[in-house]
Design an enzyme around this catalytic site. Sequence first.
Site, PDB file in Angstrom:
ATOM      1  N   CYS A   1       1.043  -1.171  -0.045  1.00 17.58           N
ATOM      2  CA  CYS A   1      -0.127  -0.054  -0.278  1.00 17.58           C
ATOM      3  C   CYS A   1       0.786   1.357  -0.172  1.00 17.58           C
ATOM      4  O   CYS A   1       2.172   0.967   0.122  1.00 17.58           O
ATOM      5  CB  CYS A   1      -0.882   0.103   1.142  1.00 17.58           C
ATOM      6  SG  CYS A   1      -2.163   1.069   1.160  1.00 17.58           S
TER       7      CYS A   1
ATOM      8  N   LYS B   1     -12.117  -5.389   3.255  1.00 18.95           N
ATOM      9  CA  LYS B   1     -11.611  -4.598   4.378  1.00 18.95           C
ATOM     10  C   LYS B   1     -12.565  -3.275   4.472  1.00 18.95           C
ATOM     11  O   LYS B   1     -12.890  -2.503   3.725  1.00 18.95           O
ATOM     12  CB  LYS B   1     -10.140  -4.127   3.862  1.00 18.95           C
ATOM     13  CG  LYS B   1      -9.623  -3.296   4.672  1.00 18.95           C
ATOM     14  CD  LYS B   1      -8.231  -2.719   4.358  1.00 18.95           C
ATOM     15  CE  LYS B   1      -7.579  -1.779   5.170  1.00 18.95           C
ATOM     16  NZ  LYS B   1      -6.063  -1.403   4.738  1.00 18.95           N
TER      17      LYS B   1
ATOM     18  N   LYS C   1     -11.252  -8.179   7.142  1.00 15.00           N
ATOM     19  CA  LYS C   1     -10.311  -7.226   8.085  1.00 15.00           C
ATOM     20  C   LYS C   1     -11.504  -6.237   8.314  1.00 15.00           C
ATOM     21  O   LYS C   1     -12.028  -5.626   7.559  1.00 15.00           O
ATOM     22  CB  LYS C   1      -9.292  -6.690   7.313  1.00 15.00           C
ATOM     23  CG  LYS C   1      -8.404  -5.735   8.262  1.00 15.00           C
ATOM     24  CD  LYS C   1      -7.303  -5.266   7.389  1.00 15.00           C
ATOM     25  CE  LYS C   1      -6.818  -4.138   8.131  1.00 15.00           C
ATOM     26  NZ  LYS C   1      -5.976  -3.193   7.422  1.00 15.00           N
TER      27      LYS C   1
HETATM   28  C1  PBG Z   1      -2.809   0.241   5.452  1.00 17.19           C
HETATM   29  C2  PBG Z   1      -3.063  -0.649   6.233  1.00 17.19           C
HETATM   30  C3  PBG Z   1      -3.959  -0.722   7.617  1.00 17.19           C
HETATM   31  C4  PBG Z   1      -3.713  -1.965   8.340  1.00 17.19           C
HETATM   32  C5  PBG Z   1      -3.134  -2.784   7.539  1.00 17.19           C
HETATM   33  N1  PBG Z   1      -2.647  -2.266   6.334  1.00 17.19           N
HETATM   34  C6  PBG Z   1      -4.548   0.575   8.126  1.00 17.19           C
HETATM   35  C7  PBG Z   1      -5.528   1.227   7.365  1.00 17.19           C
HETATM   36  O1  PBG Z   1      -6.138   0.719   6.350  1.00 17.19           O
HETATM   37  O2  PBG Z   1      -5.958   2.426   7.857  1.00 17.19           O
HETATM   38  C8  PBG Z   1      -4.573  -2.013   9.556  1.00 17.19           C
HETATM   39  C9  PBG Z   1      -3.834  -3.000  10.564  1.00 17.19           C
HETATM   40  C10 PBG Z   1      -4.037  -3.214  11.832  1.00 17.19           C
HETATM   41  O3  PBG Z   1      -4.961  -2.200  12.463  1.00 17.19           O
HETATM   42  O4  PBG Z   1      -3.739  -4.034  12.695  1.00 17.19           O
HETATM   43  N2  PBG Z   1      -3.366   0.043   4.338  1.00 17.19           N
HETATM   44 ZN    ZN Z   2      -3.191   1.832   2.893  1.00 16.73          ZN
END
Ligand code: PBG
Ligand code: ZN
Length: 319
Positions: free
Chosen positions: A113, A189, A242
């Site tokens: 990401c 997600k 997630k």
């Molecule tokens: C970033 C990402 C996030 C998480 C994993 N990759 C944060 C988000 O999307 O804001 C969250 C992981 C966690 O809270 O343990 N793309």
């Molecule tokens: Zn991200």
Amino acid sequence: MKRLQRLRATVALRDMVSEIGFGQSQLIQPLFLSEGAIQEEPLSGLPGSSRHTLSSLLTQFEKDLAAGVRQFILFPVPAQKSNRTFRADFVGTALGQMRQRAGNDAAIWVDTCICSFTETGHCCVHDSRGGQDLAATHAALESLAVSYVKAGAVGIAPSDMNDGRVAHLRAALDKAGHDIAPIMSYSTKFASNYYGPFRDAADSTPQFGDRRSYQLDVRNRNDALASSRRCAEEGADLLMVKPGQPAADLIRPIHEQTGLPVGAYQVSGEYTSLVLLAREKFLDFEAGLLESWYNLRRAGASYIITYGARLASGMGLPR
Ligand code: PBG
Ligand code: ZN
């Protein structure tokens, strides 16, 4: 050609998706690598986890290997933020050294990401008028992904939720000669409130607005299912929900609709809530953690990303 061999390539991968039994090989340990850190920075919201320098990362990695961890997901945190050019050489260096130590015994995934790389803290590139620049976002993800796999990542884990990224990443990996490298897609997600402790760790808090224009609305099951189905159609090898426990109702339906292994990410807020309950003596931490993994397995999770993977063998979980 549809490749079904990607998850058969090594023992670590085969164990991860085994449909029989439950052990540490099905747990994935997150590791944070900070290019700018001068020393290891323990994370107050995620006890047991740190933002690592290259050298403290390698020390932790060796400890984790000795504790039986076989799956890792690396979260790169670059020293410089930008809105256009994302350099990740520091990730390649780390991957090379990790592979030197572990060979194929460990599977190292890299979270793919750009929210730790962008000045905006968003998971996409914006155009000059403030809109999402999908083409530039795809290009950025492609070059990061190819560099990770080239440097020794077993596969990539796109977590950005931009439309079309799995198809683009699959094509880019194939073109670069990595048609055997699997894609673990963060396919369902949600825009969740449970990512707080992580965003501190990854230095990826959005500088304006929020992520609701690309992450899923927690009220919508249909969109949540469609999102995973689409990742499957675009060529993802592994799917994921997630946050894990809050989205556990979707795991089995996604598996039934796609036939693919579906994992669960026990996110930072879920994990920290167990830590805090235990701190107040309302919970036996290890018993509670083990229960949370059992709950996800019962819901159909094939693998689990959890900050507690390194504790599993000490808790009596078989390797
Ligand atoms: C970033 C990402 C996030 C998480 C994993 N990759 C944060 C988000 O999307 O804001 C969250 C992981 C966690 O809270 O343990 N793309
Ligand atoms: Zn991200």
